[in-house]
Write a protein that holds these residues in place. Sequence first.
Motif, PDB file in Angstrom:
ATOM      1  N   UNK A  76      30.756  94.932  12.530  1.00 45.33           N
ATOM      2  CA  UNK A  76      31.702  95.590  11.627  1.00 45.33           C
ATOM      3  C   UNK A  76      31.867  94.853  10.308  1.00 45.33           C
ATOM      4  N   UNK A  77      31.668  93.520  10.314  1.00 46.40           N
ATOM      5  CA  UNK A  77      31.882  92.768   9.066  1.00 46.40           C
ATOM      6  C   UNK A  77      30.835  91.683   8.805  1.00 46.40           C
ATOM      7  N   UNK A  88      21.460  91.498  13.692  1.00 47.39           N
ATOM      8  CA  UNK A  88      21.329  91.074  15.082  1.00 47.39           C
ATOM      9  C   UNK A  88      22.657  90.495  15.562  1.00 47.39           C
ATOM     10  N   UNK A  89      23.162  91.060  16.639  1.00 48.89           N
ATOM     11  CA  UNK A  89      24.394  90.569  17.258  1.00 48.89           C
ATOM     12  C   UNK A  89      24.046  90.006  18.626  1.00 48.89           C
ATOM     13  N   UNK A  90      24.117  88.695  18.761  1.00 44.59           N
ATOM     14  CA  UNK A  90      23.764  88.061  20.025  1.00 44.59           C
ATOM     15  C   UNK A  90      24.865  88.291  21.072  1.00 44.59           C
ATOM     16  N   UNK A  91      24.445  88.561  22.288  1.00 41.23           N
ATOM     17  CA  UNK A  91      25.387  88.754  23.393  1.00 41.23           C
ATOM     18  C   UNK A  91      25.725  87.394  23.976  1.00 41.23           C
ATOM     19  N   UNK A  92      26.593  86.698  23.282  1.00 42.01           N
ATOM     20  CA  UNK A  92      27.012  85.349  23.669  1.00 42.01           C
ATOM     21  C   UNK A  92      28.520  85.246  23.521  1.00 42.01           C
ATOM     22  N   UNK A  93      29.097  84.237  24.154  1.00 42.44           N
ATOM     23  CA  UNK A  93      30.555  84.098  24.174  1.00 42.44           C
ATOM     24  C   UNK A  93      31.125  83.799  22.794  1.00 42.44           C
ATOM     25  N   UNK A 147      34.834  88.311  23.077  1.00 43.70           N
ATOM     26  CA  UNK A 147      36.116  88.954  23.377  1.00 43.70           C
ATOM     27  C   UNK A 147      36.669  89.671  22.156  1.00 43.70           C
ATOM     28  N   UNK A 148      36.601  89.046  20.995  1.00 42.75           N
ATOM     29  CA  UNK A 148      37.087  89.704  19.774  1.00 42.75           C
ATOM     30  C   UNK A 148      36.224  90.901  19.411  1.00 42.75           C
ATOM     31  N   UNK A 149      34.925  90.770  19.615  1.00 42.88           N
ATOM     32  CA  UNK A 149      34.037  91.881  19.272  1.00 42.88           C
ATOM     33  C   UNK A 149      34.291  93.112  20.131  1.00 42.88           C
ATOM     34  N   UNK A 150      34.774  92.908  21.351  1.00 41.09           N
ATOM     35  CA  UNK A 150      35.066  94.050  22.215  1.00 41.09           C
ATOM     36  C   UNK A 150      36.052  95.014  21.566  1.00 41.09           C
ATOM     37  N   UNK A 151      36.965  94.500  20.761  1.00 42.52           N
ATOM     38  CA  UNK A 151      37.995  95.346  20.168  1.00 42.52           C
ATOM     39  C   UNK A 151      37.632  95.804  18.751  1.00 42.52           C
ATOM     40  N   UNK A 152      36.447  95.415  18.284  1.00 39.67           N
ATOM     41  CA  UNK A 152      36.029  95.791  16.935  1.00 39.67           C
ATOM     42  C   UNK A 152      35.048  96.958  16.971  1.00 39.67           C
ATOM     43  N   UNK A 153      35.006  97.728  15.907  1.00 39.53           N
ATOM     44  CA  UNK A 153      34.055  98.825  15.813  1.00 39.53           C
ATOM     45  C   UNK A 153      32.634  98.284  15.937  1.00 39.53           C
ATOM     46  N   UNK A 154      31.844  98.921  16.769  1.00 47.14           N
ATOM     47  CA  UNK A 154      30.435  98.557  16.987  1.00 47.14           C
ATOM     48  C   UNK A 154      30.274  97.144  17.547  1.00 47.14           C
ATOM     49  N   UNK A 155      31.328  96.617  18.150  1.00 51.24           N
ATOM     50  CA  UNK A 155      31.333  95.204  18.517  1.00 51.24           C
ATOM     51  C   UNK A 155      30.368  94.795  19.599  1.00 51.24           C
TER      52      UNK A 155
END
Length: 572
Positions: A398-399, A386-391, A406-414
């Motif tokens: 990915x890991x 589960x990846x919460x859509x929070x700041x 913001x960091x997740x935007x640039x990661x695979x499946x972020x």
Amino acid sequence: MKKIYFIMALGLATLSGCSDFLDQNNKSNVPSAEFYQTSAGFASLTNSAYSTLRELYNAQPQLFVAGTDLYADGKSQGVVMSQYTFTADEGIIKNFYVSCFKGIQLANSVISYGDITEDSSVRLQYVDEARFIRAWYYFQLVQQFGPVALNKQMFDHAEMSHERASLADVYKFIIEEFEYLASSESHLMERANSGVGRANKRAATFYLAKTYLTRGWLDGTDYEAQEENIAQNSDFANAAKYALEAINGEIPFLSIEEAFDVENEENNEIFWSIQFNSAAVEDPVKDGSYQQAQFGAYLGGSEKPRNKAIDGCFAPSLRLQQMYSRGDARLEQTFMLEFHTSYFDYYSAPTSSSIIYYYAPAWATDEDIAAWKADDPYGIKKNTLVSKTIADGGIAPSNGAPATYKDRRSQDYGNACIKKFDDYSETSIANRNSTCSMHDVVVARLGETYLIAAEAYLKMGKTEEAAQMINKLRQRPGTIRKGYTTEMTVTSNDINIDFILDERARELAGEYVRWTDLKRTHTLVEYATKYNEDGIKESAMIGPDGKYKILRPIPQAAIDLNQAKVTQNPGY
């Protein structure tokens, strides 16, 4: 052979190259001038004018969405249009400019040959379709560049001198064209007979309303003080009038998911769309729409053959996903919240393929997530991450480690991808490329027409009528979650321009309108600098002349080739 020329100073090349393009369907040895005077040749020329439309959507949508509040960098970092660091030599801008004038010149060619080609039952219809395409291109140009040269004739020689018309004259031309095309006098078909791919009267009425709305905002205030004050007192009333004519009393009866289903592209939600078909393009891998490949995290390369290709330029912002309240079910119809073992398993194996990632909505609590996991009749959520859509603190797929949004935007499946433009046909999946989608690009539809009317009513001070438009739009199936009708009902007290823009974001997410929405409503600088997650600085939006970059620069190559004096836009 008679040649049709681009405007040299505007198109940056003669149409000796475009003559080859026009000849693509001329398989005989008949010279083009003679061929286009036959019914078959005239139909071929008209089809060529339509085919130019695909050029704008076979490319990254930077002029439509970059540098706004709803989208930010994905895996590709530092997109030039997003940070307002571009110049008058920017190739993306030049290509858009050239493509528009290429389309205009081809439309002018259809109109010109329409006077001399052999008569047929569709001759006048094709002429009016060309007039629609020409007016549509000018509307694209005037929103991006402000005043441009008005060219209404076919050139059979290299014309080198083209003065920019006034902003007032460009809008006057577009409005007069769409007024005629929407009227009973025009030869366009009604939408019921045209299908979604041909210009039609309902689409003309839609664009007439939108053009009036856009001109109404050009009142010389705020940032628009840099442009000519051309607004007329009746513009917003006319925008509302023609929006209601286009609506024609219809309430949207398809959900967002149904309206954009690639297997249901001929539906009544759509007034007009740009056509993509493997039989109509030269290379189905490279000549398709780019829209599917936008607005999401990178999903791997060729090692993931059943994940769609994402180019990584634009990811949905956290702000966009936070705009959907708990009661707004458009969220899961717009975004791929449940990511199966392979992306396209959502369509082909929804009950047997495991859900490996769940992008929990921004409003979801731990209790909501637990309830989602417990609702698992097929046993496909047992190992879901589960990846919460929070700041801050959401898990990076990915890991498995916490990371900022913001960091997740640039990661695979972020983060979750926008899914409503998906082409899940096996052919498209097999062709896997950022431009392999044969999904038509919807550019005029019923949902936006309600929003045009609501905005026009707001500007007229009729907030009660504006609220009614929003509430009717929200009657669309699948919009209001069960039990949330009261929370999703709008009153006049809710209506202001920020609310209208938020509703446009929710209803039109991923559709290519955000930059022009902000530009039109005098909110571009405010929204870009306040909300863009990559941190646009106001100083970057101010040019060396101290003016804001609320228009795109006229390509320097076009200025250099033009023998007429062309003044560059403010900000450049």
